[in-house]
Design a protein around this motif. Structure first.
Motif, mmCIF file in Angstrom:
data_model
loop_
_atom_site.group_PDB
_atom_site.id
_atom_site.type_symbol
_atom_site.label_atom_id
_atom_site.label_comp_id
_atom_site.label_asym_id
_atom_site.label_seq_id
_atom_site.Cartn_x
_atom_site.Cartn_y
_atom_site.Cartn_z
ATOM 1 N N TYR A 82 -7.310 -6.497 -7.857
ATOM 2 C CA TYR A 82 -6.364 -6.904 -8.899
ATOM 3 C C TYR A 82 -5.234 -7.735 -8.287
ATOM 4 N N GLY A 129 -8.577 -8.787 -12.448
ATOM 5 C CA GLY A 129 -7.132 -8.843 -12.211
ATOM 6 C C GLY A 129 -6.537 -10.185 -12.584
ATOM 7 N N CYS A 161 -2.611 -0.784 -13.575
ATOM 8 C CA CYS A 161 -3.848 -0.672 -12.802
ATOM 9 C C CYS A 161 -3.873 0.665 -12.068
#
Length: 186
Positions: free
Chosen positions: A66, A125, A163
């Protein structure tokens, strides 16, 4: 281990409860994200945890994927402002400026696979970063006359916090299911 329906029901209920808990805990997460509610990123990261293999180390790889996606996205945006690229015309509705920037940045981004980067995390991401940049939540969170660096910082912080939130839930899911299945094997 293939679970019987009655055992799979227990797993399903457990995951549903976790999802409900995530929704409830999300009352607090935006406070760490400049007031931005981007819970969809947490659900996305939760799924990415499984896709990566469902281990804590693979969760770290997802997080770094990400992060590298955010870096690639910022590089694309910055490259779009470079003389020689920024002046490319739009042809038939096609954004040549962005296409050229993406072409240039994606090559080294994909090459990071040789550094053990989790490339699916990079793409997810990056997509999450662009979605966050275009969100009303970010527009509402930014101070008036925010510079591009502040915009990038707010979007990055929010994406990485959500995340991590999702990855924690992925870890809990795998851990709980593993313990449940081990109890069935006894």
């Amino acid at each position: 281990m293939a679970l019987k329906n009655k055992h799979m029901l227990v797993v399903s209920i457990g995951i549903a409860l976790q999802a409900a808990i995530m929704v409830l805990l999300n009352a607090y997460v935006p406070k760490a994200c400049h007031g931005m509610d981007m819970m969809w990123i947490a659900f996305q990261a939760w799924a990415m945890y499984f896709m990566a293999g469902g281990t804590p180390m693979n969760g770290v790889k997802v997080f770094l994927g990400y992060f590298s996606g955010i870096v690639a996205s910022i590089a694309i945006i910055m490259l779009m402002g470079v003389p020689g690229i920024k002046d490319l015309p739009t042809v038939g509705g096609m954004n040549l400026v962005m296409a050229v920037a993406v072409l240039i940045i994606v090559i080294p981004a994909i090459m990071t696979e040789n550094l053990k980067n989790f490339v699916p995390g990079l793409f997810v991401g990056s997509g999450a970063f662009f979605a966050t940049l275009g969100s009303q939540a970010l527009a509402g969170a930014l101070p008036e006359a925010a510079c591009q660096s502040t915009t990038f910082l707010y979007a990055t912080q929010t994406e990485l916090i959500y995340c991590l939130f999702g990855l924690v839930f992925g870890w809990v899911t795998v851990t709980a299911r593993g313990k449940y299945e081990a109890s069935l094997a006894k």
